[in-house]
Write a protein that holds these residues in place. Structure first.
Motif, mmCIF file in Angstrom:
data_model
loop_
_atom_site.group_PDB
_atom_site.id
_atom_site.type_symbol
_atom_site.label_atom_id
_atom_site.label_comp_id
_atom_site.label_asym_id
_atom_site.label_seq_id
_atom_site.Cartn_x
_atom_site.Cartn_y
_atom_site.Cartn_z
ATOM 1 N N GLN A 155 10.388 -39.465 -17.746
ATOM 2 C CA GLN A 155 10.057 -40.504 -16.731
ATOM 3 C C GLN A 155 10.534 -42.005 -17.190
ATOM 4 N N ASP A 156 10.273 -42.273 -18.492
ATOM 5 C CA ASP A 156 10.734 -43.303 -18.936
ATOM 6 C C ASP A 156 12.086 -43.832 -18.755
ATOM 7 N N LEU A 157 12.836 -42.762 -19.223
ATOM 8 C CA LEU A 157 14.430 -42.731 -19.141
ATOM 9 C C LEU A 157 14.998 -43.045 -17.826
ATOM 10 N N THR A 158 14.256 -42.171 -16.529
ATOM 11 C CA THR A 158 14.412 -42.545 -15.289
ATOM 12 C C THR A 158 14.175 -43.938 -14.817
ATOM 13 N N ARG A 159 12.951 -44.217 -15.307
ATOM 14 C CA ARG A 159 12.629 -45.552 -14.795
ATOM 15 C C ARG A 159 13.851 -46.759 -15.391
ATOM 16 N N LYS A 160 13.872 -46.605 -16.528
ATOM 17 C CA LYS A 160 15.060 -47.524 -17.385
ATOM 18 C C LYS A 160 16.274 -47.468 -16.626
ATOM 19 N N LYS A 201 26.701 -45.936 -15.225
ATOM 20 C CA LYS A 201 26.490 -44.367 -15.028
ATOM 21 C C LYS A 201 26.956 -43.284 -16.052
ATOM 22 N N SER A 202 28.104 -43.775 -16.445
ATOM 23 C CA SER A 202 28.645 -43.043 -17.533
ATOM 24 C C SER A 202 27.474 -42.853 -18.766
ATOM 25 N N ASN A 203 27.084 -43.938 -19.281
ATOM 26 C CA ASN A 203 26.194 -44.173 -20.389
ATOM 27 C C ASN A 203 24.990 -43.674 -20.286
ATOM 28 N N GLN A 204 24.530 -43.790 -18.863
ATOM 29 C CA GLN A 204 23.185 -43.076 -18.585
ATOM 30 C C GLN A 204 23.217 -41.767 -18.493
ATOM 31 N N GLN A 205 24.393 -41.021 -18.104
ATOM 32 C CA GLN A 205 24.442 -39.710 -18.166
ATOM 33 C C GLN A 205 24.540 -39.043 -19.600
ATOM 34 N N GLU A 263 21.655 -36.588 -21.456
ATOM 35 C CA GLU A 263 22.136 -35.361 -22.007
ATOM 36 C C GLU A 263 21.718 -35.041 -23.346
ATOM 37 N N GLY A 264 21.690 -36.537 -24.239
ATOM 38 C CA GLY A 264 21.236 -36.396 -25.461
ATOM 39 C C GLY A 264 19.630 -36.199 -25.527
ATOM 40 N N LEU A 265 19.027 -36.944 -24.364
ATOM 41 C CA LEU A 265 17.575 -36.701 -24.330
ATOM 42 C C LEU A 265 17.197 -34.904 -24.182
#
Length: 194
Positions: free
Chosen positions: A92-97, A114-118, A122-124
């Motif tokens: 949830q924190d990552l989605t909010r960030k 978007k590439s960095n977020q993806q 995946e890392g999480l």
């Protein structure tokens, strides 16, 4: 055997009657087991089990082991749930960030963001899977250890059929023996013999 209903210390007749009663009850209860296990439970094994149950100590031991097992299972379940909740909070924190970053992102940086977020997502996900796998292995190891403790305790108490093993057939046999003990305890408890 002092203080146990139906068995008076030094009274061999009462002792023998109780042994026959328990043996008869066990023979009746065994009929509910799959035939493959019925065949493995000889008259001698059931007779030895009846002898082990005469004074009621084994009932107390089995109940204590069950209580410990239930507490362990509850504790492990709670640990697993806590980990799951921690993982949900991280997601949830990552989605909010990510949502906040997308709102303040300049159009020319959108593809990179978007590439960095993806990659972060995946890392999480990898981290979560690895932590869950470690937790599950810990749970299995702890439950296996509990089984060994139970086997050792029942073996030391002189309960026939119990010894340390990981053989699935022998474990199933031991589970069936425990089931017989618990059913007999319940039957005696309901009839007021305990």
């Amino acid at each position: 055997m002092d203080g146990y209903p139906g068995v008076i210390h030094g009274d061999a007749t009462k002792h023998q009657e109780r042994h026959y009663f328990l043996l008869s009850e066990l023979q009746t209860l065994v009929k509910d087991l799959p035939s493959s296990f019925q065949q493995r439970l000889s008259y001698n094994t059931l007779s030895d089990l009846a002898l082990a149950l005469i004074d009621g100590t084994v009932y107390d031991i089995v109940q204590g082991l069950l209580d410990i097992q239930h507490l362990t299972e509850k504790n492990l379940y709670n640990q697993r749930q806590k980990l799951h909740c921690e993982h949900q909070a991280l997601k949830q924190d990552l989605t909010r960030k990510h949502k906040d970053a997308l709102q303040s992102c300049k159009p020319h940086n959108l593809a990179l963001l978007k590439s960095n977020q993806q990659a972060e997502i995946e890392g999480l996900e990898i981290r979560v899977r690895e932590e869950q796998k470690r937790m599950d292995k810990k749970i299995v190891a702890e439950m296996d250890h509990k089984v060994i403790d139970q086997q050792n305790t029942l073996e030391k108490a002189g309960v026939p059929g119990f010894y340390t093993t990981t053989n699935p057939q022998e474990l199933t046999m031991q589970m069936n023996l425990l089931e017989l003990i618990l059913k007999l305890q319940q039957k005696e408890s309901q009839s007021g013999l305990l």
